[in-house]
Scaffold this active site. Structure first.
Site, PDB file in Angstrom:
ATOM      1  N   LYS A 233      53.641  38.932  41.404  1.00 46.29           N
ATOM      2  CA  LYS A 233      54.756  39.829  41.995  1.00 46.29           C
ATOM      3  C   LYS A 233      55.531  39.392  43.081  1.00 46.29           C
ATOM      4  CE  LYS A 233      52.438  44.430  40.552  1.00 46.29           C
ATOM      5  NZ  LYS A 233      51.741  45.292  41.120  1.00 46.29           N
ATOM      6  N   HIS A 258      56.284  39.254  36.100  1.00 44.77           N
ATOM      7  CA  HIS A 258      55.210  38.700  37.056  1.00 44.77           C
ATOM      8  C   HIS A 258      54.034  38.138  36.568  1.00 44.77           C
ATOM      9  CE1 HIS A 258      52.963  42.399  35.888  1.00 44.77           C
ATOM     10  NE2 HIS A 258      51.916  41.927  36.568  1.00 44.77           N
ATOM     11  N   HIS A 284      46.734  39.513  31.825  1.00 43.57           N
ATOM     12  CA  HIS A 284      46.024  40.770  32.174  1.00 43.57           C
ATOM     13  C   HIS A 284      46.931  41.874  31.377  1.00 43.57           C
ATOM     14  CE1 HIS A 284      48.843  40.250  35.478  1.00 43.57           C
ATOM     15  NE2 HIS A 284      48.739  41.695  35.897  1.00 43.57           N
TER      16      HIS A 284
HETATM   17  P1  C2E Z   1      50.393  48.354  38.768  1.00 40.67           P
HETATM   18  O1  C2E Z   1      50.835  49.562  39.635  1.00 40.67           O
HETATM   19  O2  C2E Z   1      49.333  47.404  39.517  1.00 40.67           O
HETATM   20  O3  C2E Z   1      49.703  48.781  37.501  1.00 40.67           O
HETATM   21  C1  C2E Z   1      49.006  48.256  36.744  1.00 40.67           C
HETATM   22  C2  C2E Z   1      48.817  48.747  35.287  1.00 40.67           C
HETATM   23  O4  C2E Z   1      48.002  50.028  35.504  1.00 40.67           O
HETATM   24  C3  C2E Z   1      50.085  49.118  34.720  1.00 40.67           C
HETATM   25  O5  C2E Z   1      50.787  47.997  34.174  1.00 40.67           O
HETATM   26  C4  C2E Z   1      49.729  50.293  33.969  1.00 40.67           C
HETATM   27  O6  C2E Z   1      48.887  49.714  32.582  1.00 40.67           O
HETATM   28  C5  C2E Z   1      48.607  51.065  34.450  1.00 40.67           C
HETATM   29  N1  C2E Z   1      49.126  52.094  35.226  1.00 40.67           N
HETATM   30  C6  C2E Z   1      49.619  52.314  36.531  1.00 40.67           C
HETATM   31  N2  C2E Z   1      50.010  53.506  36.807  1.00 40.67           N
HETATM   32  C7  C2E Z   1      49.831  54.243  35.591  1.00 40.67           C
HETATM   33  C8  C2E Z   1      50.369  55.750  35.160  1.00 40.67           C
HETATM   34  O7  C2E Z   1      50.616  56.635  36.074  1.00 40.67           O
HETATM   35  N3  C2E Z   1      49.842  55.929  33.851  1.00 40.67           N
HETATM   36  C9  C2E Z   1      49.508  54.969  32.852  1.00 40.67           C
HETATM   37  N4  C2E Z   1      49.311  55.486  31.945  1.00 40.67           N
HETATM   38  N5  C2E Z   1      49.072  53.676  33.232  1.00 40.67           N
HETATM   39  C10 C2E Z   1      49.359  53.362  34.563  1.00 40.67           C
HETATM   40  P2  C2E Z   1      52.221  48.042  33.594  1.00 40.67           P
HETATM   41  O8  C2E Z   1      52.739  49.525  33.007  1.00 40.67           O
HETATM   42  O9  C2E Z   1      52.485  47.025  32.643  1.00 40.67           O
HETATM   43  O10 C2E Z   1      52.867  47.895  34.949  1.00 40.67           O
HETATM   44  C11 C2E Z   1      52.778  46.744  35.487  1.00 40.67           C
HETATM   45  C12 C2E Z   1      53.356  46.958  36.925  1.00 40.67           C
HETATM   46  O11 C2E Z   1      54.810  47.121  37.060  1.00 40.67           O
HETATM   47  C13 C2E Z   1      52.835  48.009  37.747  1.00 40.67           C
HETATM   48  O12 C2E Z   1      51.626  47.419  38.471  1.00 40.67           O
HETATM   49  C14 C2E Z   1      53.841  48.072  38.799  1.00 40.67           C
HETATM   50  O13 C2E Z   1      53.851  47.423  39.875  1.00 40.67           O
HETATM   51  C15 C2E Z   1      54.874  48.153  38.094  1.00 40.67           C
HETATM   52  N6  C2E Z   1      55.424  49.331  37.555  1.00 40.67           N
HETATM   53  C16 C2E Z   1      55.160  49.791  36.310  1.00 40.67           C
HETATM   54  N7  C2E Z   1      55.881  51.109  36.091  1.00 40.67           N
HETATM   55  C17 C2E Z   1      56.564  51.430  37.219  1.00 40.67           C
HETATM   56  C18 C2E Z   1      57.256  52.330  37.716  1.00 40.67           C
HETATM   57  O14 C2E Z   1      57.681  53.421  37.143  1.00 40.67           O
HETATM   58  N8  C2E Z   1      57.917  52.189  38.879  1.00 40.67           N
HETATM   59  C19 C2E Z   1      57.638  51.274  40.014  1.00 40.67           C
HETATM   60  N9  C2E Z   1      58.595  51.152  40.972  1.00 40.67           N
HETATM   61  N10 C2E Z   1      56.958  50.170  39.396  1.00 40.67           N
HETATM   62  C20 C2E Z   1      56.323  50.462  38.213  1.00 40.67           C
HETATM   63 FE    FE Z   2      49.785  43.067  36.660  1.00 43.75          FE
END
Ligand code: C2E
Ligand code: FE
Ligand code: SIN
Ligand code: SIN
Length: 386
Positions: A233, A258, A284
Site C-alpha cells: 500500500k 498493492h 492474500h
Molecule cells: P482493507 O480495508 O484492509 O480490506 C481488506 C479486505 O477486507 C477487502 O479486500 C475486503 O475483502 C474485506 N472488506 C473490507 N471492508 C469490507 C466491507 O465493507 N464489506 C465486505 N464485504 N468486505 C470488506 P478488497 O475489497 O480487495 O480491498 C482491498 C483494499 O482496497 C482495502 O483493504 C482498502 O484499503 C481498499 N478499498 C476497498 N474498497 C474501498 C473503498 O470503497 N474505498 C476506499 N477508500 N478503499 C477501499
Molecule cells: Fe490487502
C-alpha cells in the site's frame, strides 16, 4: 583398503566437510549437507541432526516423510537424542529394539527400521551443547569407537557452522524489524490504529494456523510474516487510499496493485520468513474459488499462508473502522466469513477459524481497549512491540 588408506580417506573427507559447511548460512540447507556428509563418512544409512531449543527445553529436527519435511520435537532427557543432550555423553546402540532408551515413535512415523544408532552431542567452542547427531544403521555390523571419534570431530566442526547459521537467522529477524516499521508506515496512512491491526492479523493468523494443526515452525512463520501482507500500500496514492467513499472501478484496479507492489518489495529475500511474507503479500486477495486477484489462483494454487492470512485480514478489516466503512460487530464479521466458506475462503481455514474463534475474540477484546488483562494472551502479545 588398508588402514592408512582408510584413515587418509577419512581425513580428506573431514577437510572437505569443513569447507562445505563453512560457506552455507541457510540453516535448513546446512543441516541437510551435514546429514548427508555424516552418512557418507560413517557408512550409515540415515542421519538426524537435532538442535537444542533453549526456550522450550526441547530438541527439534527435520525429518523427511515422503516428499515433505516434518519437524519433530523431543524433550530433554527423553529418547536417545534427549539423553545425549542432557548428559553430554555419546550413546552407541547395537540393537535398538532391544534397548529400553530407544523410542520407537519415529520409526512408526517414518516406516523406517532402526537397528544401530550412534549419537553424539554437538558442542560449541564454549562447551555448551547445541544439538545432537544421530547416525543410524551402519552398513555392516555396528558403529565402533573410531566412528565415535570421527563423529565427535564432525560435531565440533558442525557446531560452529550451525551457530553461524543461527546468527544469520537472527540477523534477518532484525532486518524484519526494519520492515515492520515500514509496514507500520505503509498502513499508518489509512489506519491510525495500525499497530493494533497488525497485532490482530499476526495473532489471528497464528491462531488459525495452530487450529489447522500446522507445525510450530509454520505457526511462527505466519505469525511474523502476516503483518507485512499490505506493505504494497506504500505504492498507492493518497487520493485512492484515503478516499472516504467507494472507489470507482478504475481506482479499485489501481488499488489491486498493492499485492504486486508488496510482492516486489519482498521478492528475492534470502530469509525463508521474508519469502513467506512475499507469497502472502502477493496472494492474500486471491479467492479459493478462483475469483480473486491479482492472478485468479484457485484452491491449493494459493499458498496456504496466504489462504490463512486472507481470513484473518477480512475478519479484522470488517471489525475495524475504515475511511470508507463503519466497523462491524465481530459476530456479523464471523457470519460473513462462514458465508464465504468455499467461495472466498478455503473451507479448512474457515473450520480452523471457527475452532479458534473463542481465542480470536479474546485477542480482539484486549486490543479493542475493552479489556486490559487476559492471562496468557497478553504475555504473548508483549512479544510484538513494533
Ligand atoms: P482493507 O480495508 O484492509 O480490506 C481488506 C479486505 O477486507 C477487502 O479486500 C475486503 O475483502 C474485506 N472488506 C473490507 N471492508 C469490507 C466491507 O465493507 N464489506 C465486505 N464485504 N468486505 C470488506 P478488497 O475489497 O480487495 O480491498 C482491498 C483494499 O482496497 C482495502 O483493504 C482498502 O484499503 C481498499 N478499498 C476497498 N474498497 C474501498 C473503498 O470503497 N474505498 C476506499 N477508500 N478503499 C477501499
Ligand atoms: Fe490487502
Ligand atoms: C530455534 O531456533 O531454536 C527454534 C527453531 C524452530 O522452532 O524450529
Ligand atoms: C530417539 O530415540 O532419540 C529418536 C529415535 C531415533 O532417532 O531413531
Amino acid at each position: 583398503m588398508t588402514r592408512p588408506e582408510e584413515l587418509e580417506k577419512r581425513l580428506n573427507m573431514l577437510v572437505k566437510f569443513g569447507g562445505l559447511i563453512s560457506t552455507e548460512t541457510n540453516l535448513t540447507k546446512l543441516l541437510e549437507v551435514i546429514a548427508d556428509q555424516v552418512k557418507l563418512m560413517l557408512n550409515g544409512d540415515r542421519c538426524s541432526v537435532f538442535i537444542v531449543d533453549r526456550q522450550t527445553n526441547e530438541l527439534w529436527s527435520k525429518i523427511a516423510q515422503g516428499m515433505q519435511q516434518t519437524e519433530i520435537r523431543v524433550p530433554f532427557g527423553k529418547g536417545i537424542a534427549g539423553l545425549v543432550a542432557s548428559t553430554g555423553r555419546a550413546i552407541n546402540i547395537t540393537d535398538a529394539y532391544g534397548d529400553t532408551r530407544f523410542n520407537h515413535d519415529l520409526d512408526m512415523m517414518t516406516g523406517y527400521h532402526t537397528r544401530t544408532i550412534l549419537a553424539v552431542p554437538l558442542k560449541n567452542v564454549g562447551g555448551h551443547i547445541i544439538g545432537v547427531f544421530e547416525v543410524m544403521n551402519k552398513d555392516q555390523g555396528s558403529f565402533g569407537p573410531e566412528d565415535e571419534g570421527i563423529l565427535q570431530l564432525m560435531g565440533s566442526l558442525a557446531a560452529s557452522a550451525i551457530e553461524n547459521a543461527q546468527l544469520y537467522e537472527s540477523l534477518s529477524k532484525s532486518q524484519l524489524e526494519t520492515i515492520y516499521r515500514l509496514a507500520v508506515t505503509a498502513e499508518y496512512r489509512d489506519q491510525h490504529d495500525t499497530a493494533i491491526h497488525l497485532r490482530h492479523i499476526s495473532e489471528y493468523s497464528a491462531l488459525i494456523a495452530l487450529g489447522m494443526g500446522l507445525p510450530e515452525r509454520e505457526v511462527e512463520n505466519i505469525r511474523y510474516a502476516s503483518p507485512l501482507h499490505d506493505i504494497g500500500k506504500v505504492g498507492i496514492a493518497d487520493a485512492i487510499l484515503l478516499k472516504p467513499g467507494k472507489l470507482t472501478p478504475d481506482e479499485f484496479e489501481e488499488m489491486k496493485k498493492h499485492t504486486l507492489y508488496g510482492a516486489k518489495i519482498l521478492s528475492g529475500a534470502e530469509s525463508s520468513l521474508l519469502q513467506i511474507a512475499c507469497k502472502v503479500a502477493a496472494s492474500h486477495h486471491e479467492k479459493f474459488n478462483g475469483e480473486g486477484y491479482p492472478s485468479r489462483l484457485k484452491g491449493e494454487q494459493i499458498p496456504i499462508h496466504a489462504r490463512i492470512v486472507s481470513v484473518a485480514d477480512v475478519f479484522d478489516a470488517l471489525c475495524m473502522q475504515r475511511v470508507y466503512k463503519p466497523k462491524w460487530d465481530p459476530e456479523k464479521a464471523r457470519d460473513y466469513i462462514l458465508e464465504e466458506k468455499g467461495k472466498a475462503f478455503d473451507p479448512a481455514v474457515v473450520e480452523a477459524f471457527e475452532r479458534t474463534y473463542a481465542d480470536i475474540t479474546k485477542i480482539y477484546a484486549i486490543t479493542d481497549g475493552k479489556t486490559t488483562i487476559i492471562p496468557g494472551i497478553t504475555k504473548e502479545l508483549h512479544k510484538y512491540n513494533f
